[in-house]
Write a protein that holds these residues in place. Structure first.
Motif, PDB file in Angstrom:
ATOM      1  N   ARG A 295     -83.730  50.085 -34.487  1.00 11.93           N
ATOM      2  CA  ARG A 295     -83.839  50.068 -33.032  1.00 11.93           C
ATOM      3  C   ARG A 295     -85.110  49.324 -32.662  1.00 11.93           C
ATOM      4  O   ARG A 295     -86.204  49.780 -32.972  1.00 11.93           O
ATOM      5  CB  ARG A 295     -83.904  51.508 -32.508  1.00 11.93           C
ATOM      6  CG  ARG A 295     -82.632  52.319 -32.707  1.00 11.93           C
ATOM      7  CD  ARG A 295     -81.631  52.060 -31.617  1.00 11.93           C
ATOM      8  NE  ARG A 295     -82.148  52.333 -30.300  1.00 11.93           N
ATOM      9  CZ  ARG A 295     -81.734  53.322 -29.503  1.00 11.93           C
ATOM     10  NH1 ARG A 295     -80.793  54.152 -29.929  1.00 11.93           N
ATOM     11  NH2 ARG A 295     -82.239  53.483 -28.295  1.00 11.93           N
ATOM     12  N   THR A 296     -84.980  48.198 -31.963  1.00 13.58           N
ATOM     13  CA  THR A 296     -86.174  47.443 -31.571  1.00 13.58           C
ATOM     14  C   THR A 296     -87.009  48.248 -30.577  1.00 13.58           C
ATOM     15  O   THR A 296     -88.226  48.053 -30.486  1.00 13.58           O
ATOM     16  CB  THR A 296     -85.790  46.083 -30.949  1.00 13.58           C
ATOM     17  OG1 THR A 296     -84.853  46.336 -29.897  1.00 13.58           O
ATOM     18  CG2 THR A 296     -85.167  45.154 -31.967  1.00 13.58           C
ATOM     19  N   ASP A 297     -86.354  49.201 -29.864  1.00 13.61           N
ATOM     20  CA  ASP A 297     -87.101  50.025 -28.920  1.00 13.61           C
ATOM     21  C   ASP A 297     -87.715  51.263 -29.578  1.00 13.61           C
ATOM     22  O   ASP A 297     -88.534  51.948 -28.981  1.00 13.61           O
ATOM     23  CB  ASP A 297     -86.218  50.423 -27.720  1.00 13.61           C
ATOM     24  CG  ASP A 297     -84.818  50.880 -28.111  1.00 13.61           C
ATOM     25  OD1 ASP A 297     -84.484  50.795 -29.318  1.00 13.61           O
ATOM     26  OD2 ASP A 297     -84.065  51.312 -27.228  1.00 13.61           O
TER      27      ASP A 297
ATOM     28  N   ILE B 160     -77.304  44.201 -36.326  1.00  8.72           N
ATOM     29  CA  ILE B 160     -78.456  44.450 -37.207  1.00  8.72           C
ATOM     30  C   ILE B 160     -79.647  44.967 -36.413  1.00  8.72           C
ATOM     31  O   ILE B 160     -80.349  45.873 -36.842  1.00  8.72           O
ATOM     32  CB  ILE B 160     -78.806  43.154 -37.981  1.00  8.72           C
ATOM     33  CG1 ILE B 160     -77.624  42.790 -38.901  1.00  8.72           C
ATOM     34  CG2 ILE B 160     -80.100  43.315 -38.784  1.00  8.72           C
ATOM     35  CD1 ILE B 160     -77.785  41.476 -39.643  1.00  8.72           C
ATOM     36  N   LEU B 161     -79.913  44.364 -35.239  1.00 10.01           N
ATOM     37  CA  LEU B 161     -80.996  44.825 -34.362  1.00 10.01           C
ATOM     38  C   LEU B 161     -80.362  45.446 -33.120  1.00 10.01           C
ATOM     39  O   LEU B 161     -79.498  44.844 -32.482  1.00 10.01           O
ATOM     40  CB  LEU B 161     -81.902  43.652 -33.963  1.00 10.01           C
ATOM     41  CG  LEU B 161     -82.482  42.820 -35.103  1.00 10.01           C
ATOM     42  CD1 LEU B 161     -83.344  41.676 -34.547  1.00 10.01           C
ATOM     43  CD2 LEU B 161     -83.306  43.663 -36.069  1.00 10.01           C
ATOM     44  N   ARG B 162     -80.811  46.645 -32.764  1.00 16.44           N
ATOM     45  CA  ARG B 162     -80.171  47.384 -31.671  1.00 16.44           C
ATOM     46  C   ARG B 162     -81.197  47.851 -30.648  1.00 16.44           C
ATOM     47  O   ARG B 162     -82.370  48.005 -30.977  1.00 16.44           O
ATOM     48  CB  ARG B 162     -79.452  48.620 -32.247  1.00 16.44           C
ATOM     49  CG  ARG B 162     -78.438  48.248 -33.312  1.00 16.44           C
ATOM     50  CD  ARG B 162     -77.997  49.453 -34.125  1.00 16.44           C
ATOM     51  NE  ARG B 162     -76.913  49.066 -35.034  1.00 16.44           N
ATOM     52  CZ  ARG B 162     -76.291  49.901 -35.850  1.00 16.44           C
ATOM     53  NH1 ARG B 162     -76.636  51.186 -35.874  1.00 16.44           N
ATOM     54  NH2 ARG B 162     -75.328  49.485 -36.632  1.00 16.44           N
TER      55      ARG B 162
ATOM     56  N   ARG C  24     -82.448  41.981 -42.395  1.00 15.09           N
ATOM     57  CA  ARG C  24     -83.349  41.819 -41.235  1.00 15.09           C
ATOM     58  C   ARG C  24     -84.297  40.650 -41.443  1.00 15.09           C
ATOM     59  O   ARG C  24     -84.616  39.927 -40.506  1.00 15.09           O
ATOM     60  CB  ARG C  24     -84.146  43.115 -41.004  1.00 15.09           C
ATOM     61  CG  ARG C  24     -83.350  44.187 -40.281  1.00 15.09           C
ATOM     62  CD  ARG C  24     -84.239  45.264 -39.709  1.00 15.09           C
ATOM     63  NE  ARG C  24     -84.896  46.072 -40.725  1.00 15.09           N
ATOM     64  CZ  ARG C  24     -84.346  47.114 -41.337  1.00 15.09           C
ATOM     65  NH1 ARG C  24     -83.118  47.488 -41.031  1.00 15.09           N
ATOM     66  NH2 ARG C  24     -85.017  47.798 -42.249  1.00 15.09           N
ATOM     67  N   ALA C  25     -84.725  40.452 -42.691  1.00 11.58           N
ATOM     68  CA  ALA C  25     -85.617  39.320 -42.977  1.00 11.58           C
ATOM     69  C   ALA C  25     -84.919  37.997 -42.649  1.00 11.58           C
ATOM     70  O   ALA C  25     -85.521  37.092 -42.054  1.00 11.58           O
ATOM     71  CB  ALA C  25     -86.042  39.349 -44.444  1.00 11.58           C
TER      72      ALA C  25
END
Lengths: 235, 566
Positions: free
Chosen positions: B523-525, B454-456, B282-283
């Motif tokens: 989860r970005t949300d 990676i980001l969902r 993620r970084a």
């Protein structure tokens, strides 16, 4: 994008006929021959059969003959070879279909050279054997074989007599013979001394030339000849 | 005895499968053990594992330390009883492999050497240069040749598992060599088919990693567990996705952004390059989003710097990394930076099994990446997967052998086998025309990469579920472009794609329903971990309609969930 031609020697086992197919393949500076073959399979001809998996020169699946040279196609860039590219199945093995050959004979040879540690009794699992780094160095190259079969395809002795144990299996025999944990030295030297074993090698050395992993079967086999000879003289 | 009957059938010939087969075969020479694999066992993807195998074998280490590192790494989703069992058995498996000849690296005294790895609090990663999986696989395979009661079915593609009254009965398989369809009767079976990286576009996995075993189990009603937890390895070569081992950082390599800064100081300051894979991946994504990546023809990337290690150390400890970088990107890491970016690498989830590796179907077991015990929870630590294959491979072999000794073959209704035969020959092979598998395969890979990466978030996950459903509809129109019987790899690709679609469905739905962030599932949300609602394993069941989701509480023995900070 530049384009080149793949000329592939095919075999249709149901009809028992050989033929060639030609394909136009687009490529970039980092496109491998394997990527080219996958492109053909996906978009041009779904009947073409070949083996592949890891695409990083570890699994040993994609050995083929490229422009007359036994080659791992996953590690070979289109840019690096003469074009058009002429691809054949590995020499010296029965062909199953297209670029797929039958290597069962090697699996038999591997078993024949007893490719495992033999000891009178296995130690308990709370005790590791001491192996010095320099002892490990002795088997560094011979234990790196990925069984890709390029050496068998390059070996004229195996090509004329499939009884020959052959380069990879003999390198593996050498590897277990030199493993300090193994206790079957005399049994292994007996195998090395057989008629179809090390002495059958005529020192062409192509096995070492084509090896993609830096194994030196030619050297290992010559060492096995010396070991066998000395052993026979003094026993 | 019928040629096609075996006490134990092992599906898959990688580390877990071979270890299982040897264990079962060594229980009694009277037991007949079959290894059924779509490739020769030494082609299995274990061969590509690089960095090493973790086990607490040194005086400065202990079981609790290894267990806690693993549990913290898992973001507290691992079952702690499973982890405790795992860390206790890992050392003897490492020693066993050493007794079988595995050339583990040694220290000057000749004892097994260890190296640093991400998320581990001491040096505990046993290794054989940076080709650990290769040596381990060949040691296991060559050792397996010693057992006359192991029968191999090389290049047999398993198409289904036959179960009656919740009891394993056998498998159906296609022999690639001659195109013949077989029923292999068995008393017990072990699924050891590895991961499913091929459902992603950018993956370290080989072409054979199509999730066959996961889908085989899912189709007979066995739940898949924690499928939303997909590991993205931080350092893969752009374009090909070839893995650059974490050992490169374990041996002291740096990760740099385009300002030549070790940017991990802003993310995992106490661990830096030795942080866990989920956080580092993620970084890297974040650095690239901030415009701190290097520009390349295959997209933006960051750099792995090994130059300060020197040629001698690189040659001794990381020879394959050097070879891969030279061959595939034309770079010598001795004096140049290696371009890297995150890529799909491993499935923490898999076939739901208990501590004995038993699935809910009597006589059916699973081990290795195909299974989920779970010791990896929401994020696996590097170098825990090889010992997992050994430990749980051995357990599965033992339990499958025991089951086979205590039970007889079951009676099979042959209609079920004929139905499967018809599915392959009439529906796929003989169908006159249809679409090519590649058309669906690449759409599936794109979808998973973009929407289950990676980001969902809710919106994209929903879109992914719809898209997979649509692709499954499309699949009904696929037909073989090669109608011959001998070594027809077109039919293999179609059968694999069918499995991939099932696995992708399980991953996308599991991810949609977990409304929190934990380990590799971000989860970005819902950016926070939510122990109140989700300290639980996801179980996903196949139904005629949409997959059904259920949850199972995490087993906690002595480590209470805490904030995960490095």
């Amino acid at each position: 994008m530049p384009e080149t031609t793949f000329i592939i020697k095919r075999y249709n086992p149901e009809k028992g006929v050989f033929y060639t197919s030609e394909y136009k393949v687009p490529y970039e500076s980092d496109t491998t021959i394997l990527s080219g073959l996958i492109y053909i399979k996906d978009y041009l001809d779904r009947t073409l059969s070949f083996r592949y998996s890891c695409r990083m020169a570890s699994c040993g699946s994609c050995g083929m003959v490229v422009n007359k040279k036994p080659t791992l196609v996953c590690r070979t860039l289109i840019e690096s070879v003469k074009k058009p590219i002429y691809i054949e199945p590995l020499y010296n093995f029965p062909i199953i279909k297209d670029l797929v050959v039958d290597i069962d004979i090697f699996l038999d040879k591997l078993k024949f050279v007893k490719s495992y540690i033999i000891r009178e009794k296995e130690e308990d699992l709370d005790k590791e054997y001491i192996v010095k780094p320099e002892q490990l160095d002795l088997i560094k190259h011979s234990s790196s074989c990925i069984n890709c079969m390029l050496c068998y395809a390059a070996c004229p002795v195996f090509g004329s007599d499939e009884e020959f144990i052959g380069p990879a299996a003999l390198a593996i025999l050498y590897r277990y013979l030199h493993d300090p944990r193994d206790q079957a030295k005399s049994e292994r030297i007996k195998i090395a001394s057989l008629k179809n074993s090390a002495y059958m090698c005529s020192m062409v050395g192509q096995c070492t030339v084509v090896c993609p992993k830096g194994v030196d079967p030619s050297f290992h086999i010559q060492r096995l000849k010396v070991i066998s000879t000395l052993n026979n003289l003094f026993s | 005895m019928d040629k096609y009957s075996h006490d134990v059938i092992v599906i898959g010939g990688g580390a877990a499968g071979l270890r299982a087969a040897i264990e079962a075969a060594s229980k009694s020479p009277k037991l007949s053990v079959a290894i059924v694999s779509k490739v020769y066992p030494m082609r299995s993807h274990t061969v590509s594992a690089e960095g090493g195998a973790a086990a607490a074998i040194k005086p400065d280490d202990n079981f609790d330390l290894h267990a806690y590192d693993t549990i913290k790494g898992s973001d507290f989703l691992a079952d702690q009883d499973a982890v405790e069992l795992f860390v206790r058995l890992a050392p003897r498996e490492i020693i066993r492999l050493e007794h079988w000849g595995c050339p583990w690296n040694r220290d000057q005294e000749g004892k097994i050497d260890v190296r640093w790895f991400g998320g581990m609090s001491v040096k505990r990663t046993i290794h054989a240069a940076d080709k650990t999986g290769f040596y381990l696989l060949h040691t296991l395979f060559q050792t397996s040749l010693k057992y006359d009661n192991i029968v191999r079915y090389d290049e047999y593609f398993v198409t289904s598992i036959i179960v009656e009254n919740n009891r394993f009965c056998g498998i159906t398989a296609l022999s690639l060599r001659d195109g013949a369809f077989h029923f292999l009767k068995g008393k017990a079976a072990i699924i050891a088919t590895g991961g499913a990286g091929q459902i992603y576009k950018f993956t370290t996995n080989g072409a054979i990693n199509t999730g066959d075993g996961m889908a085989l189990a899912y189709r007979i009603g066995v739940p898949l567990k924690d499928m939303e937890f997909v590991q993205f390895h931080p350092t893969c070569l752009p374009g090909s996705g070839i893995l650059i081992s974490e050992a490169a950082r374990g041996e002291g390599g740096y990760l740099l952004n385009n300002k030549y800064e070790r940017f991990l100081k802003n993310y995992v300051p106490t661990k830096m390059e030795l942080g866990p894979r989920d956080i580092i991946s993620r970084a890297i994504v974040n650095e690239i989003r901030l415009g701190n990546g290097f520009k390349g023809k295959h997209g933006d990337y960051v750099a792995l710097d090994l130059r300060h290690l020197g040629e001698e150390k690189i040659e001794e400890k990381l020879p394959q990394i050097r070879e891969l970088a030279k061959t595939f990107v034309g770079i010598d890491p001795v004096n140049e930076l290696i371009p890297v970016r995150p890529g799909q690498h491993y499935f923490m989830g898999g076939v739901h099994v208990d501590l004995n590796t038993s699935t809910p179907v009597a006589g059916l077991f699973a081990a290795g990446e195909a299974s989920c015990v779970s010791i990896n929870g929401a994020n696996r630590l590097g170098s825990n997967s090889l010992p997992e294959c050994l430990v749980f491979g051995a357990i599965s072999g033992e339990h499958a052998a025991k089951f086979a000794i205590e039970h007889d073959y079951c009676n099979v209704a042959y209609e079920n086998i004929q139905i499967e035969e018809k599915r392959i020959f009439d529906q796929l092979l003989k169908k006159e025309s249809g679409i090519a598998p590649a058309e669906i395969k690449y759409k599936l890979k794109e979808t998973m990469e973009e929407k289950v990466g990676i980001l969902r978030n809710e919106k994209e996950l929903l879109e992914a579920c719809r898209e997979v459903e649509k692709l499954k509809e499309m699949f009904k129109n696929v037909s073989a472009g090669d109608k011959t019987m001998i070594f027809n790899t077109d039919i293999v690709e179609i059968l694999e794609l069918d499995f991939m679609l099932d696995v992708a469905e399980a991953v996308a739905y599991s991810a949609l329903y977990r409304k929190e962030s934990r380990g590799a599932h971000y989860r970005t949300d819902y950016p926070e971990r939510n122990d109140k609602e989700y300290l639980a394993h996801t179980l996903v069941y196949k139904t005629r309609e949409k997959p059904q989701i259920d949850y199972l509480p995490v087993k906690i023995t002595k480590w209470q969930p805490a904030e995960r900070k490095y």
